[in-house]
Design a protein around this motif. Sequence first.
Motif, PDB file in Angstrom:
ATOM      1  N   SER A 424       0.841  -1.195   0.000  1.00  0.00           N
ATOM      2  CA  SER A 424       0.000   0.000   0.000  1.00  0.00           C
ATOM      3  C   SER A 424       0.874   1.242   0.000  1.00  0.00           C
ATOM      4  CB  SER A 424      -0.920   0.003   1.230  1.00  0.00           C
ATOM      5  OG  SER A 424      -1.630   1.216   1.319  1.00  0.00           O
ATOM      6  N   ASN A 426      -0.193   3.807   1.584  1.00  0.00           N
ATOM      7  CA  ASN A 426      -0.627   4.511   2.795  1.00  0.00           C
ATOM      8  C   ASN A 426      -0.470   3.630   4.025  1.00  0.00           C
ATOM      9  OD1 ASN A 426      -1.616   6.857   1.268  1.00  0.00           O
ATOM     10  ND2 ASN A 426      -3.234   5.451   0.572  1.00  0.00           N
ATOM     11  N   LEU A 466      -6.901  -2.888   6.712  1.00  0.00           N
ATOM     12  CA  LEU A 466      -7.053  -1.449   6.525  1.00  0.00           C
ATOM     13  C   LEU A 466      -7.589  -1.077   5.142  1.00  0.00           C
ATOM     14  CD1 LEU A 466      -3.761  -0.181   8.216  1.00  0.00           C
ATOM     15  CD2 LEU A 466      -6.094   0.012   9.123  1.00  0.00           C
ATOM     16  N   GLU A 467      -7.241  -1.870   4.123  1.00  0.00           N
ATOM     17  CA  GLU A 467      -7.588  -1.436   2.763  1.00  0.00           C
ATOM     18  C   GLU A 467      -8.280  -2.517   1.936  1.00  0.00           C
ATOM     19  OE1 GLU A 467      -3.526  -2.479   0.337  1.00  0.00           O
ATOM     20  OE2 GLU A 467      -3.988  -0.379   0.705  1.00  0.00           O
ATOM     21  N   LYS A 468      -8.859  -3.495   2.610  1.00  0.00           N
ATOM     22  CA  LYS A 468      -9.448  -4.606   1.850  1.00  0.00           C
ATOM     23  C   LYS A 468     -10.595  -4.140   0.956  1.00  0.00           C
ATOM     24  CE  LYS A 468     -12.312  -5.926   5.827  1.00  0.00           C
ATOM     25  NZ  LYS A 468     -12.590  -6.991   6.831  1.00  0.00           N
ATOM     26  N   ASP A 469     -11.410  -3.216   1.448  1.00  0.00           N
ATOM     27  CA  ASP A 469     -12.529  -2.772   0.620  1.00  0.00           C
ATOM     28  C   ASP A 469     -12.047  -2.077  -0.643  1.00  0.00           C
ATOM     29  OD1 ASP A 469     -14.313  -3.770   2.451  1.00  0.00           O
ATOM     30  OD2 ASP A 469     -14.494  -1.869   3.563  1.00  0.00           O
ATOM     31  N   LEU A 470     -11.001  -1.285  -0.507  1.00  0.00           N
ATOM     32  CA  LEU A 470     -10.454  -0.564  -1.652  1.00  0.00           C
ATOM     33  C   LEU A 470      -9.900  -1.546  -2.685  1.00  0.00           C
ATOM     34  CD1 LEU A 470      -9.557   2.120  -3.004  1.00  0.00           C
ATOM     35  CD2 LEU A 470      -7.437   1.929  -1.704  1.00  0.00           C
ATOM     36  N   SER A 474     -11.549  -3.031  -6.571  1.00  0.00           N
ATOM     37  CA  SER A 474     -10.858  -2.391  -7.700  1.00  0.00           C
ATOM     38  C   SER A 474     -11.007  -3.243  -8.953  1.00  0.00           C
ATOM     39  CB  SER A 474      -9.375  -2.210  -7.373  1.00  0.00           C
ATOM     40  OG  SER A 474      -8.717  -3.466  -7.268  1.00  0.00           O
TER      41      SER A 474
END
Length: 1610
Positions: A424, A426, A466-470, A474
Motif C-alpha cells: 500500500s 498509505n 485497513l484497505e481490503k474494501d479498496l 478495484s
Amino acid sequence: MSLAYDKLKGVSGLEDQLKAQEASVAQKEQECLHLEAHVKVLQEEARLARAGEAAANAHLEKVNQEMVALRAASENQGMMVNLGLFSEIKPVVSVNVRFRIPYYTQWGQSLVVAGSEPVLGSGNVKKGLVLTPFHEGDELIWGGSLSVPAGFQSEYSYYVVDNEKNILRWEAGNKRKLVLPEGVENGKVVELHDLWQNGSDSLPFKNAFKNVIFRKSSSLAVEKSLGVIQNKLDRDDSVIVQFKICCPNIAERTSIYVIGSSLELGKWKVHDGLKLNYAGESVWEGDCVVPKAAFPLKYKYCKYGKNGNFSLEYGSNREVTVDISASGPNYVILSDGMMRELPWRGAGVAIPMFSVRSEDDVGVGEFVDLKLVVDWAVDSGFHLLQLLPINDTSVHKMWWDSYPYSSLSVFALHPLYLRLQRLSENIPDDINQEILRAKKELDGKNVDYEATMTTKLSISKKIFDLEKDLILNSDSFKNFLSKNEEWLKPYAAFCFLRDFFETSDHSQWGTFSQFSKDKLDKLVSKDSIHYDIICFHYYIQYHLHLQLSEAAEYAKEKEVVLKGDLPIGVDRNSVDTWVYPTLFRMTTATGAPPDYFDKNGQNWGFPTYNWEEMSKDNYAWWRARLSQMANYFTAYRIDHILGFFRIWELPEHAMTGLVGKFRPSIPLSQEELEKEGIWDFDRLSKPYILQEFLQEKFGPLWTVIASYFMNEIQKNRYEFKDDCNTEKKIAAKLKSLVEKKLLLENEEKLRRDLFDLVQNVVLIRDPEDARSFYPRFNLEDTSSFKDLDEHSKNIFRRLYYDYYFHRQETLWRQNAMKTLPALLNSSDMLACGEDLGLIPSCVHPVMQELGLIGLRIQRMPSEADLEFGIPSQYDYMTVCAPSCHDCSTLRAWWEENEDRRRSFFKTMVGSDNLPPKQCVPEIVYFVLRQHVESPSMWAIFPLQDLLALKEEYTTRPAVEETINDPTNPKHYWRFRVHVTMESLLKDTELTTAIKELVSASARSYPGQEETQSGVNLVPQKQQISGETELIRLPNQDPKITSIAVLFSEISDVDPALDICNFVVYANASFNAKMAVVIDHNHGFKPLPICRLQSYSHFDHTLHDFKQNITDCTSNITTTNILHKSYSTPCLSLATKAKEEFESPNPRVEIISGRKAPKVHALVAEVAIALASGVKPTPVPSGLGGAYYLQSRKGKTVAVVKPADEEPLAFNNPKGFAGRMLGQPGMKRSIRVGETGLRELAAYLLDHDGFAGVPPSALVKICHVTFNVNINLNMGLSSHPPFKITSVQRYVEHETDAGDLGPSRFSVSSVHRIGILDIRLLNLDRHAGNMLVKNSHGTYVSGTAELVPIDHGFCLPESLDDPYFEWLHWPQASMPFSETEADYISNLDPFKDAELLRTELPLIRECAVRVFILCTIFLKRATAAGLSLADIGEMMTRAFVGGEESSSILENICVNAKANMDLETTSDGTGSDEIEQFDEMFTFDDEVFEDGFNQIEGVSKHPANSKPHKMMNYSSEGARSKLRDPRLTRLVQESYIKDGCGPARIPILRSVSFAAHNKNHDMGVCVSFEEMEEDEWSSFLECFEELLPEVFEQKQNTNLLKQRLGTSCEF
C-alpha cells in the motif's frame, strides 16, 4: 391461375434438373481431378521405373483417353447448363500442387502430409496425402501431388507414419501455410520444396528469444502478406521461384537478399540480387521469374545492413533443380528453413529467490529484488536469470516447507517473497516501524523460514484489514480474480481448511476430505463467516502477482530471460491432490534410483502421476500449469525430465529410494522366470535374513533385535514381524523402543541396519499383480543374491541388464512422446530438461527431436569413462554449469576432497604440481572460462561460483554456500548471499571481469551492438579461392585488418564450387570465437573446422621444441653432423642440391607410392597447378605446416605437408621448431620428419579402399615457396630448392566427426576405419581426422559416411598407447558384418609387411613388426568373436588411480617374451638372454652425439625425470587462453624449473586423449627392434599361444559388463 402454376411447376422442374446436372458436373470435375492426380503419380512411376516402361506408358495413355472423354462429357453437360436459366456458372480452375521434402526413413515408415482442408484430411493424419519416395542423387525425396481449386489455402504439416498410418513422428513448430499464387491459371503446377522442421528449428520463436533477446527484430514492419507471389508468369520457358527464409535475429535497417548463379539473382553480386520482403513471424519472402535454362540454380541468402555491412550465410551453396519439361512446375516455392548463421550462445546466473539479499528485503529475497538482480546480470553480460521454484510450499507451516520442490499448489506463488512495503502507498507509521524492526531482526546469515513467514503474514493481515474494501472492489483485482478463479478459489479454500483443521492432510478433514464444486462454492461464498480469510489469501496472491509481473516485464525490457523451474512432483497433501485426486497414484511415492547424489536412492514423497487418467483430457492440468508459469517466465527448467519417460516409483511405506521400480515398465512375468528355472519366488521377493546376518550387523545385541523385530521361520532363518515389515513401520517401532529406553543404541545406525535387511531381496513383487516382478536395483550387492548358485546368478544378471537397459526403451520413448509435447505446446517458453542421473538411451534422441535443451554438470559427466566432463565437447543443445543447487558449490567441491582436487588439477589444468587447498580465484577463473567457451547454447553459473572470482567474497566457509543436500530429505533450504545486490552493483571490477569472460567467448550479452555484422568465417575445409580484392567497409571493426572478398567473375570458375564467402584475418581475440553454423535441415551444428593436421597430445618428455638451434643448423644441407640413428635418408636435404638450384621451374617428383592406384593422377594435378602459378595456401589450424593446393579454377585438389615443417621440425611455421629430422617427435615412437611416410603407408595398406583413405604419395617439390625459418637457415638461400612432402587428395566434405554426434555415422564406416586403426596402431584417431562425406546436411542416424585422414601417427616403432575416438561409440560394440569379417580373415600381415619393405624401405623394421603383431591380434580376436570395441580396449592403456597401466596387448607381449625365454632356458640355450629382457623391451632416449652434443641451449631430460602433464585446445585462439597470468602461474612453475623453453605458453595435453603415461615416464615401451629374426619368429609363436585364453577372459568379462544405452539407431 392454373397456367401460371403449371409454368412455375415447369420452372421448378427445370431447376431440379439443373441442380442435378450441376451435381453431375461437380462429380465429373472431381473425377477429373482424381484422374489428373493419378496421372501425375503414374508419370512419376514411369519416370522412375526402368523395367516395364512400355506397359506403364500404355496404361498412362488409356487413363489419358478416359480423362479426355470425361472432360468432353463434363463440358457437354456444362454447355447444357449454360443454355438454361443459370448460364452464369463458370468452369472450375484446377491447380496441381506437388509436395516435395527430403527425409530419410527407416524400413516400414512413410511420410504423410496432413492439413486443415478435407483434401488433406481435415487434420486427420490417417486421411492425409501419403507421399511416395524416390531417390535424387544421394537424397531420398518424398513427393506427392493433389489437385485443388484456385485460391486454395490450407495449413499443413508432415508426419512419419507406419504401415497402418499410426503417427511415429511429427514436425515441430507452427503449422505450415499453403497459399496458392493469385491468378494462377488452370492446369498449372505449383511445387513446394520443404525441409523437415526439427524441434531446434522452433527455438528462435520461443518467447525467450522472440520477445526478449531478439525483441527488436520482432518489431519489424510487415512489408507483404505471407505467401503472396508478386510476379506474373507470362512465358512458357520460365518458372516463378519464391524464396522463403527464416531469420529471427536481424539488426535495424538490415535487409535479406538472395544472390546466386543466375542473372535474376545478380550473378553473386549483392546489389543485383533479389531483395526479400518481411512477411512477419521472422519470415522473409521474395520471388522472381527464372528461365528454365538457368537450372540447376545455386544460391545463398545474405544480410545487407546499414553502412553497407554484408554477411553471407555459412555452408555450401543451396541448390534447386526442377523438371524443365512441359510437365514440370510453373511455380516453385522454396521453404529453406533457417538462415545459416552462427548459432546464438548466451550466459546466465542462477540464484534461488530466497537467497537474494537486498537493502529493503525482510529476511529473504523478494520478487521486487529481481530488478536488482537483472541490473547486475546486465552489467555482467548475462542474458538469463534462473530461479528455483517459487510456488507456495506451506504444507506443514514450519521450516520443512523451505523445500521449494514440494508444492502446496502448482499455481499459487509463495507469500515468502512478498515485499510488504509495496502492499500500500498509505501504510501507517506504526506498521512501517514494525517492518523496520522485522528487517533488522531477520537480517541474519541464513533465512529463518518460520519467523519470516509468520512476520510477513501478520503484517500483511494488518494492511489487508485497513484497505481490503479498496483493493477487493478495484477493477484490477476483479480482473485478476476472474482470470485465476479456477485455481485461486480452491487454493484459498484449502488454506482456510488447513488452518482450521491444523493439518494439510485432507484425509483428516471429515466431510471436506472429498472435494466437490458445491462444497467449494459454499466455502468461498461471500455470505460465509470466514469470507475475510478467503479474501486475505486472494489479496496475498494478487500482490504477489503484481510484484512478480513488474519484475518479469523489467527483465524483458533489459533483454534478460527469466527462467523458472517446473518441479516434477506435488506434495501428497496439496491443493492439487485434493481437487484432482484421480490424477495421482496416492499409494505410491516418487524418487530416484541410486546415483551420483545418493547411493541409496532418493525418496521425494510425492505421489506418482496417473498418466492414463491425465491423457483423457489431453493433459489439461499440465497445460494449465505451464500457461500459468508463462505469465511470468520466458524459459523454464523441467525438473527430472526422466520422469516424463519413466518415474522411479516407490511404495508409500518406503522411506528410502532403493527398493523401487520404474513406471511404466515391462515387468518380469512369473512365466518368464519359470522358463528360466526360477521358482522360489518367496525366497527371492521377501527379505532374506539369516542368523549370521543378524550377528554380523548387531553383534551381541542380535538376540534383542530379533526378539523385537523378527520371527524365526526356519532354523537360523528369520522374517520381519507384521508390525515392522516395512521401512516406515520399522522406523516407527524403533523410535518407540528408543523413547521407552528399551533400546539404548544409536537409533540412526540401528535403523540403517534394519533397512538393509528389509531391502535384502532379489525381486520386488508387483503389489497390483502378484505374478509380475521387478529386479531390485543393484541386486548383486545383496547377500540374498550372493547366496544363489552360479546358474541363477547368471540368469538374474542377464534379466537385470535386460530390464534396466533394453526392454523398456520403446515403451519409455512412447510415454515421453505422449507427455512432453503436451507441456511444450502449452506455452512459448524455452524449455530445458534436467537430464542427470541414469539416462536411458531413448532420452537424448527424444530431447533432440523435441528441441529440448539438456544439462551438463562438469563433475557429473554423462560419459562413463570420464571423471570430469569436457566443456569443449558439449553439444550445442545444452546448458553447461560447473555446479547446481543439488550439489556443493565449486569452492566446496574443490576443498572437500584432496584426491579429486589433485585429479582435476592434473587432467584438466594440466599440472603435476600439488593444487592449492583453497579454491583460489585463478581456479575459479579457469573453470568459468572452460564453460563460457564451450559450444553449449547456455552457460549458467550459480551466483556463489561467480562471487568466488574475488577473494573478498570468499571469507564465508564454502560448505555454508551449499543450497541443498540431496541425501537429506529434511534438508533446510536457507542459504542467503552474504552481500546485498546493491553492493554487488557497485563492484564494477567484478562485473567487468565477468562481462569480459562472456564477451571474449563470443557469447551474446545485453546491449551488444552488431559490430561484426559484415564478418563471416570461411569453413576451412571448404575454403574457396578466386580473385581477391582488399576492401574497407564503413565502420569496420578495428580488430579486422583486412577482408578478402572472393569473386567468381572469372571465366573458368567451376560452377560446383562454393563461392562468395569471406576470409577474415583477425587478431587472437577474434579467432578465439567459436565458429558454428546452422544446418538448414537438422537444426544447429558446429561449423566445420579444419583439422588436417591436428593438435595431438605431446609426448611428456619433449619440452625443448622451442629452443634456439641456430648453432646446430649451420650445415643443414649436408646432414653430416646428424648421428646415424637420427638420419632419415629420404628426407636428406643434400641430394642434388646444386642441380635443383639450377632449374628454376616448379617440379614434382614421386619418391614413394608410384605403384599405388590413383597416385599418378593426383601428382599430375598437383604438377599442373604448380606450373600454372598457383601458390600453396597455408592451413591456419594445426601445429605443423600444411597447405591447400588448388587448381587454376580454384578447386582444392590436394593437401601438402612438408617434412621439415612437421611439429618440432626446424622449419615449423607455427613456432614449434627445435628438433632435427629423425629425432623423437611429438610421439616418442614416431620420429620428426617421418609422418609423411606413414601417410603413404596407410594408403598402401588400405586394400581396395576398404576404409576410404584418400590417395597419398611422398613427393619432392622443387622451386615452390613453403615456410623457412630464416634465422635457422645458416646464411643459405632463404628458400631451399626443394622440399620433401606428403601429398594427399583433398576430400570434399561438409564437416568432421567432432561436429556431429556418433549416432549419425554408419556402422560399416566406423568399423572400416577402426579395422585400419587397429592394424596400424593409430596413436591419434580423433574426431577431427574423420571427415563426413557430403550429404547436403541430412545427417540421419546411422547413414553418414566417414573418410579417414591424417595417418602420420600410425605404425609406431614400439607398442605405444593408441587413441581411438570411436572406442566408446555404440557402433564399435556391434559385431563385425560378414563382409568385414571376411576382409579381416583375408589379411596377410607378412605379405603386407613385404609391401611396406618394398615400397617404403625407409620405415624401420621395428615399426613393421608392430604392424604384423597388431594385424595378427586383430585377426585372432575377430575369429574369437570379439567386437571392434573389445579389441580397441585391449590395445589401450587403462587409466586407474591417476596413472596409466599397461594395456592387455602389452602384457601379452611381456608374457610371451617371458615364455619364450623360459623355453630357451629349458632347452639349455640362451640362458643369458633373460638378463637382456629389459634391454630388448626398452625404447630409451637416444643421446646426442658428434656435433649435436655441442649444441648450446638444447636441454636434455634424464630418463627418470617426471614429465609434465599436458592438455591441448582445439584452435589457435583457444591455445592462447592459458596466456592469462592468473592461470599460467598455476601450471608453469615446474615448466620453468627444468629450463624448458619459454614459460609463458605451457603446452597442455588434451584431456580427451590418453592420460599420464607411467611407462613413458620410466622410458619403457615394448619394442621389437633388438630381436633377431629367429627370436622374432619364436616370439610370435608364443604370442599367438597366449591369445585364446586372453580372448576367453575378455568374453567372460563382457557378460558382466553393463553398457549404458545409446542414442544411436541403426
